[in-house]
Write an enzyme that holds these catalytic residues in place. Sequence first.
Site: not given
Ligand code: ADP
Length: 401
Positions: A7, A91, A180, A241, A283, A385
């Site tokens: 990727n 990907r 996605h 976004r 986050d 994925e």
């Molecule tokens: P990407 O789209 O970059 O692949 P991910 O699917 O890894 O992202 O999701 C990342 C987001 O998931 C983080 O920014 C956070 O907001 C959220 N996240 C991850 N772990 C937790 C958790 N334990 N509790 C709440 N939110 C979480």
Amino acid sequence: MKILIINSGSSSLKYQVINYEAREVLCVGLCERIGIDDPSMTHKLSDGKTFKGNMDFKTHRDAVFAMVEKLTSEEYGVIKELDEISAVGHRVLHGGEEFTAPALVTDEVKQAIRKCFAWGPLHNPANLTGIEVCEEIMPGIPQVAIFDTAFHQTMPAEAFIYALPYRYYEELGIRRYGFHGTSHMYVSQQAVELLGGEAEGTRIITCHLGNGSSFAAVKDGKCVDTSMGLTPLAGIAMGTRCGDIDPAIVPYIMKAENLTPDEIDHIMNKESGVRGVSGVSSDFRDLAATAAEGNERSKLALDMFVYQGRKIIASYAAALGGVDAIVFTAGIGENDTDTRARMLENLEFMGVEVDRSKNDGLRAKVADISKDGSKVRVFVIPTNEELSIAIQTVELLGLDK
Ligand code: ADP
């Protein structure tokens, strides 16, 4: 059989080697900051042994060489020779209307990926570079392109045409494509298995909630609608976004602040979403912590996310004529127990009932979190994925036969 998954991003290259039969990840790697300052590499084996170091990557070619060196090294290797890799699955972000399924890389396929540069200007050129460098360094090993948009190509025109002059679709290819796709496909297939194994007749809503978030309505195993659009900016508000906003806002702000198209694009992609509203973070863990301390804008950002997601889910129930299962996946969907349960509040009228005792505390594993007897099943299904790319690669090449 070992499958390499790649990727490549504009300045990064992520990879995994998967032992296909055992569905086992042999190693995971990340080359970062390629062509910018302080490039680095992490390469982790399944037993946890990890290489981490600063590198001298100027190009993706350097990164692919470094990856090959690690894959075959005595200390960190998972293969002795490159020809132990049966195929490489890449990907690719945008396949436009050209690609409805995985494609074995040929000159024509590369040309078609190039045609999609306009719609995926940050990702597609990097994806193609990754493919071309692998072709050069691993001659004779089949390369397969897996498109994030492909799963959504079954959408009917009423779901993908924008109400703009039709010539923009015909001449510029402006329409909803969705993203996605590999994740929505993977978790909807898993949900079909949990519902009994027969895709025909199933109505599933998949919620991929991560840094980027999107929803898909899946009928009989095929996508009929999705929330992202021409680009991954559309749909629900995301980490940074903005998601769907009144389109008239764009020229309004551009005029008010004398912004260029690139500047407004940056604001909508990087400075908006829950981070823009909260002013705190993209986050969800930070938002939950600060909301609990009384930060009103963090609370607002979380409430907006939940509210917008709930509206999409309800509208997809209408698109599907009912719903059998709702699936949560990706970082937020798998781990943020409060957000996913709250998103389904108010949907009891549709037969959606979450059992908080099954939901609360459940992270990153397959589970049914609906109440016994709930008309609609609610599943948490971790996405994978890379495994999905490996499966699609093997199936396309017939290597499993
Ligand atoms: P990407 O789209 O970059 O692949 P991910 O699917 O890894 O992202 O999701 C990342 C987001 O998931 C983080 O920014 C956070 O907001 C959220 N996240 C991850 N772990 C937790 C958790 N334990 N509790 C709440 N939110 C979480």
